[in-house]
Design a protein around this motif. Sequence first.
Motif, PDB file in Angstrom:
ATOM      1  N   MET A   1       0.822  -1.186   0.000  1.00 23.95           N
ATOM      2  CA  MET A   1       0.000   0.000   0.000  1.00 23.95           C
ATOM      3  C   MET A   1       0.872   1.258   0.000  1.00 23.95           C
ATOM      4  O   MET A   1       0.558   2.224  -0.672  1.00 23.95           O
ATOM      5  CB  MET A   1      -0.921  -0.024   1.234  1.00 23.95           C
ATOM      6  N   PHE A   2       1.982   1.232   0.740  1.00 17.67           N
ATOM      7  CA  PHE A   2       2.871   2.375   0.817  1.00 17.67           C
ATOM      8  C   PHE A   2       3.450   2.701  -0.563  1.00 17.67           C
ATOM      9  O   PHE A   2       3.572   3.866  -0.943  1.00 17.67           O
ATOM     10  CB  PHE A   2       3.983   2.076   1.826  1.00 17.67           C
ATOM     11  N   THR A   3       3.793   1.678  -1.324  1.00 18.83           N
ATOM     12  CA  THR A   3       4.355   1.871  -2.666  1.00 18.83           C
ATOM     13  C   THR A   3       3.331   2.539  -3.568  1.00 18.83           C
ATOM     14  O   THR A   3       3.679   3.429  -4.356  1.00 18.83           O
ATOM     15  CB  THR A   3       4.760   0.508  -3.265  1.00 18.83           C
ATOM     16  N   TYR A   4       2.098   2.126  -3.465  1.00 20.89           N
ATOM     17  CA  TYR A   4       1.035   2.723  -4.280  1.00 20.89           C
ATOM     18  C   TYR A   4       0.855   4.203  -3.937  1.00 20.89           C
ATOM     19  O   TYR A   4       0.690   5.035  -4.827  1.00 20.89           O
ATOM     20  CB  TYR A   4      -0.279   1.962  -4.067  1.00 20.89           C
ATOM     21  N   GLU A   5       0.919   4.548  -2.665  1.00 22.02           N
ATOM     22  CA  GLU A   5       0.786   5.940  -2.253  1.00 22.02           C
ATOM     23  C   GLU A   5       1.946   6.776  -2.778  1.00 22.02           C
ATOM     24  O   GLU A   5       1.750   7.911  -3.238  1.00 22.02           O
ATOM     25  CB  GLU A   5       0.696   6.040  -0.732  1.00 22.02           C
ATOM     26  N   LEU A   6       3.169   6.237  -2.719  1.00 20.26           N
ATOM     27  CA  LEU A   6       4.316   6.942  -3.283  1.00 20.26           C
ATOM     28  C   LEU A   6       4.142   7.147  -4.785  1.00 20.26           C
ATOM     29  O   LEU A   6       4.456   8.215  -5.323  1.00 20.26           O
ATOM     30  CB  LEU A   6       5.605   6.164  -3.012  1.00 20.26           C
ATOM     31  N   HIS A   7       3.659   6.125  -5.449  1.00 22.12           N
ATOM     32  CA  HIS A   7       3.428   6.223  -6.891  1.00 22.12           C
ATOM     33  C   HIS A   7       2.387   7.307  -7.194  1.00 22.12           C
ATOM     34  O   HIS A   7       2.563   8.099  -8.117  1.00 22.12           O
ATOM     35  CB  HIS A   7       2.951   4.873  -7.434  1.00 22.12           C
ATOM     36  N   THR A   8       1.336   7.351  -6.423  1.00 19.90           N
ATOM     37  CA  THR A   8       0.278   8.344  -6.627  1.00 19.90           C
ATOM     38  C   THR A   8       0.811   9.759  -6.403  1.00 19.90           C
ATOM     39  O   THR A   8       0.519  10.673  -7.185  1.00 19.90           O
ATOM     40  CB  THR A   8      -0.893   8.078  -5.666  1.00 19.90           C
TER      41      THR A   8
ATOM     42  N   GLU B   1       2.846  14.852  -8.816  1.00 23.15           N
ATOM     43  CA  GLU B   1       3.938  15.812  -8.951  1.00 23.15           C
ATOM     44  C   GLU B   1       4.344  15.971 -10.421  1.00 23.15           C
ATOM     45  O   GLU B   1       4.566  17.087 -10.898  1.00 23.15           O
ATOM     46  CB  GLU B   1       5.126  15.328  -8.118  1.00 23.15           C
ATOM     47  N   LEU B   2       4.425  14.870 -11.133  1.00 23.53           N
ATOM     48  CA  LEU B   2       4.779  14.935 -12.556  1.00 23.53           C
ATOM     49  C   LEU B   2       3.718  15.674 -13.361  1.00 23.53           C
ATOM     50  O   LEU B   2       4.051  16.429 -14.286  1.00 23.53           O
ATOM     51  CB  LEU B   2       4.982  13.521 -13.113  1.00 23.53           C
ATOM     52  N   LEU B   3       2.462  15.482 -13.007  1.00 25.74           N
ATOM     53  CA  LEU B   3       1.387  16.198 -13.705  1.00 25.74           C
ATOM     54  C   LEU B   3       1.486  17.702 -13.470  1.00 25.74           C
ATOM     55  O   LEU B   3       1.311  18.503 -14.399  1.00 25.74           O
ATOM     56  CB  LEU B   3       0.021  15.683 -13.248  1.00 25.74           C
ATOM     57  N   ARG B   4       1.788  18.101 -12.231  1.00 30.31           N
ATOM     58  CA  ARG B   4       1.959  19.530 -11.927  1.00 30.31           C
ATOM     59  C   ARG B   4       3.142  20.122 -12.697  1.00 30.31           C
ATOM     60  O   ARG B   4       3.056  21.216 -13.244  1.00 30.31           O
ATOM     61  CB  ARG B   4       2.152  19.739 -10.423  1.00 30.31           C
ATOM     62  N   GLU B   5       4.260  19.389 -12.751  1.00 30.87           N
ATOM     63  CA  GLU B   5       5.430  19.875 -13.479  1.00 30.87           C
ATOM     64  C   GLU B   5       5.128  20.024 -14.963  1.00 30.87           C
ATOM     65  O   GLU B   5       5.542  21.006 -15.593  1.00 30.87           O
ATOM     66  CB  GLU B   5       6.607  18.921 -13.288  1.00 30.87           C
ATOM     67  N   ALA B   6       4.424  19.052 -15.521  1.00 33.84           N
ATOM     68  CA  ALA B   6       4.084  19.116 -16.940  1.00 33.84           C
ATOM     69  C   ALA B   6       3.161  20.297 -17.233  1.00 33.84           C
ATOM     70  O   ALA B   6       3.324  20.984 -18.246  1.00 33.84           O
ATOM     71  CB  ALA B   6       3.425  17.803 -17.382  1.00 33.84           C
TER      72      ALA B   6
END
Length: 58
Positions: free
Chosen positions: A1-8, A13-18
């Motif tokens: 679950m922690f990995t999924y949260e990091l991925h989200t 963050e990538l969407l904001r940068e784009a």
Amino acid sequence: MFTYELHTLRHAELLREAAAERLAHEAARAGKGRRWMRRQDPEGQVSPTAQHRFARAA
């Protein structure tokens, strides 16, 4: 679950940068368009150095 949260979080963050990069490119493109329109203006201002080259019309 922690990995999924990091991925989200990373995905968001990538969407904001784009989005920020896209906005910067659009602003630069708009600036180029304004400069281009100024150069294309057939009745633009005459520079002070060019004013003395032409005689006045009678």
